[in-house]
Design an enzyme around this catalytic site. Structure first.
Site, PDB file in Angstrom:
ATOM      1  N   GLY A 165       0.977  -1.321   4.299  1.00  0.00           N
ATOM      2  CA  GLY A 165       1.495  -0.019   3.921  1.00  0.00           C
ATOM      3  C   GLY A 165       2.201   0.705   5.043  1.00  0.00           C
ATOM      4  O   GLY A 165       3.388   1.000   4.966  1.00  0.00           O
ATOM      5  N   HIS A 189      -5.464   3.591  -1.739  1.00  0.00           N
ATOM      6  CA  HIS A 189      -6.761   3.864  -1.118  1.00  0.00           C
ATOM      7  C   HIS A 189      -7.052   5.352  -1.278  1.00  0.00           C
ATOM      8  O   HIS A 189      -6.845   6.142  -0.361  1.00  0.00           O
ATOM      9  CB  HIS A 189      -6.736   3.470   0.354  1.00  0.00           C
ATOM     10  CG  HIS A 189      -8.070   3.522   1.028  1.00  0.00           C
ATOM     11  ND1 HIS A 189      -8.452   2.615   1.994  1.00  0.00           N
ATOM     12  CD2 HIS A 189      -9.123   4.360   0.900  1.00  0.00           C
ATOM     13  CE1 HIS A 189      -9.668   2.906   2.426  1.00  0.00           C
ATOM     14  NE2 HIS A 189     -10.083   3.980   1.767  1.00  0.00           N
ATOM     15  N   ARG A 209      -8.978   8.765  -1.251  1.00  0.00           N
ATOM     16  CA  ARG A 209     -10.103   9.314  -0.499  1.00  0.00           C
ATOM     17  C   ARG A 209     -10.495  10.664  -1.084  1.00  0.00           C
ATOM     18  O   ARG A 209      -9.675  11.337  -1.722  1.00  0.00           O
ATOM     19  CB  ARG A 209      -9.730   9.464   0.985  1.00  0.00           C
ATOM     20  CG  ARG A 209      -9.636   8.138   1.735  1.00  0.00           C
ATOM     21  CD  ARG A 209      -9.319   8.377   3.203  1.00  0.00           C
ATOM     22  NE  ARG A 209      -9.567   7.192   4.018  1.00  0.00           N
ATOM     23  CZ  ARG A 209      -8.679   6.246   4.284  1.00  0.00           C
ATOM     24  NH1 ARG A 209      -7.454   6.336   3.777  1.00  0.00           N
ATOM     25  NH2 ARG A 209      -8.980   5.221   5.035  1.00  0.00           N
ATOM     26  N   GLU A 222      -8.596   0.398  -3.196  1.00  0.00           N
ATOM     27  CA  GLU A 222      -9.488   0.331  -2.045  1.00  0.00           C
ATOM     28  C   GLU A 222     -10.278   1.633  -1.940  1.00  0.00           C
ATOM     29  O   GLU A 222      -9.816   2.675  -2.395  1.00  0.00           O
ATOM     30  CB  GLU A 222      -8.693   0.179  -0.746  1.00  0.00           C
ATOM     31  CG  GLU A 222      -7.831  -1.047  -0.642  1.00  0.00           C
ATOM     32  CD  GLU A 222      -7.088  -1.097   0.677  1.00  0.00           C
ATOM     33  OE1 GLU A 222      -6.616  -2.196   1.025  1.00  0.00           O
ATOM     34  OE2 GLU A 222      -6.958  -0.064   1.356  1.00  0.00           O
ATOM     35  N   ASN A 228       0.846  -1.185   0.000  1.00  0.00           N
ATOM     36  CA  ASN A 228       0.000   0.000   0.000  1.00  0.00           C
ATOM     37  C   ASN A 228       0.892   1.250   0.000  1.00  0.00           C
ATOM     38  O   ASN A 228       1.738   1.418   0.886  1.00  0.00           O
ATOM     39  CB  ASN A 228      -0.906  -0.021   1.229  1.00  0.00           C
ATOM     40  CG  ASN A 228      -1.943   1.074   1.208  1.00  0.00           C
ATOM     41  OD1 ASN A 228      -1.650   2.230   0.910  1.00  0.00           O
ATOM     42  ND2 ASN A 228      -3.169   0.726   1.552  1.00  0.00           N
ATOM     43  N   THR A 238      -8.350   6.367   9.551  1.00  0.00           N
ATOM     44  CA  THR A 238      -8.008   5.152   8.801  1.00  0.00           C
ATOM     45  C   THR A 238      -9.169   4.182   8.923  1.00  0.00           C
ATOM     46  O   THR A 238     -10.061   4.365   9.760  1.00  0.00           O
ATOM     47  CB  THR A 238      -6.708   4.521   9.347  1.00  0.00           C
ATOM     48  OG1 THR A 238      -6.323   3.428   8.521  1.00  0.00           O
ATOM     49  CG2 THR A 238      -6.885   4.038  10.786  1.00  0.00           C
ATOM     50  N   HIS A 268      -4.275  -4.543   7.861  1.00  0.00           N
ATOM     51  CA  HIS A 268      -4.358  -3.434   8.806  1.00  0.00           C
ATOM     52  C   HIS A 268      -3.458  -3.715  10.013  1.00  0.00           C
ATOM     53  O   HIS A 268      -3.707  -4.628  10.799  1.00  0.00           O
ATOM     54  CB  HIS A 268      -5.777  -3.147   9.307  1.00  0.00           C
ATOM     55  CG  HIS A 268      -5.920  -1.706   9.756  1.00  0.00           C
ATOM     56  ND1 HIS A 268      -6.226  -0.679   8.881  1.00  0.00           N
ATOM     57  CD2 HIS A 268      -5.736  -1.121  10.961  1.00  0.00           C
ATOM     58  CE1 HIS A 268      -6.253   0.470   9.537  1.00  0.00           C
ATOM     59  NE2 HIS A 268      -5.953   0.228  10.803  1.00  0.00           N
ATOM     60  N   ASP A 269      -2.408  -2.919  10.093  1.00  0.00           N
ATOM     61  CA  ASP A 269      -1.437  -2.965  11.187  1.00  0.00           C
ATOM     62  C   ASP A 269      -0.671  -4.278  11.278  1.00  0.00           C
ATOM     63  O   ASP A 269      -0.084  -4.600  12.318  1.00  0.00           O
ATOM     64  CB  ASP A 269      -2.101  -2.655  12.537  1.00  0.00           C
ATOM     65  CG  ASP A 269      -2.516  -1.196  12.649  1.00  0.00           C
ATOM     66  OD1 ASP A 269      -1.954  -0.367  11.902  1.00  0.00           O
ATOM     67  OD2 ASP A 269      -3.411  -0.884  13.458  1.00  0.00           O
TER      68      ASP A 269
END
Length: 261
Positions: free
Chosen positions: A227, A44, A46, A75, A8, A112, A205-206
């Site tokens: 990412g 991603h 936005r 995403e 990412n 996030t 995620h994380d």
């Protein structure tokens, strides 16, 4: 079975956006990731364009198109409206035709992504979007919590994949071993149910160099999207070395020789 690593690039874009110009270049760093062995690239975008901008999406789509066997994953929130020169997620997908579109239920003001879809309330809204994406020939993944009933609803919508939101697992991994084991068991059960429903499984995620090896003891994880942690590790290791370290784990090798700050 090895797991694909999709890098990412949002945090590269976030750093770039803190100054005028194109430094660091998202496109250049995308190339570095691919040269280092990444299996794909994720963005991603936005509406507020806090990191990835529409032009990044177009440039990266072209980059990936010139690399055999590499996947592009976009995403985003499918319900976000166009804003300024942000044309909306579905327009970006239609114009770039990524291999995968990961639909994420994050509001415009969220720092996030921090939860999966509640399909008891959003499935009717998602159905026409899923149909449109399938008409474009794009694989669909839904960002989901490890909730068995929600996963069954995802399968009923006809998507190909889910991406398990791994934040709760990552948060307790280095803090509470018992809780981390309990969380891992939840994800293992969720993955089993997803496979029974005919879904492939992504995760993200994380996830980082410390907690990823344990998470990947869950079998048949098709892809992880990483990412933030990878970008942080790149400050210490260099970007190419950080990508290689994560890829080794995804191929069920060790990260031997990697020293974290």
């Amino acid at each position: 079975m090895s797991t694909a690593l999709s890098v990412n690039l949002n945090k590269i874009a976030l750093l770039r956006n803190s100054r005028e110009g194109d430094f660091p270049s998202v496109l250049t760093h995308g190339k570095i990731c691919l040269d280092a062995g990444a299996d794909g690239l994720t963005v991603h975008p936005r509406p507020d364009q806090r990191h990835i901008r529409p032009q990044d999406v177009y440039q990266l789509a072209e980059l990936v198109a010139n690399h055999t066997g590499i996947e592009f994953n976009i995403e985003g929130n499918p319900f976000a409206q166009a804003l300024g020169d942000y044309p909306g997620l579905l327009t970006l997908v239609e114009e770039t035709r990524p291999h995968q579109c990961t639909l994420v239920p994050d509001a415009d003001n969220q720092l996030t992504s921090d939860h999966g879809f509640d399909l008891t309330t959003s499935r009717d809204q998602l159905q026409p979007i899923i149909a449109r994406l399938h008409q474009l020939g794009v694989r669909i993944s839904l960002f989901m919590d490890p909730d068995p009933e929600q996963i069954r609803l995802a399968a009923a919508l006809g998507v190909e994949r889910i991406e398990l939101y791994t934040g709760p697992y990552a948060q307790c991994f280095s803090v509470d071993n018992e809780q981390a084991e309990q969380q891992l068991a939840r994800y293992r059960t969720a993955a089993d149910i997803a496979q029974q429903c005919g879904l492939e499984i992504n995760a993200g995620h994380d996830l980082n160099l410390k907690n990823l090896p344990t998470f990947l003891t869950i079998p048949n994880i098709a892809e992880v999207s990483i990412g933030h942690a990878l970008t942080v590790d790149a400050l210490n290791l260099g970007l190419a070395n950080a990508v290689a370290a994560y890829r080794n784990i995804c191929q069920h090798k060790t990260a031997a020789g990697i020293h974290l700050m």
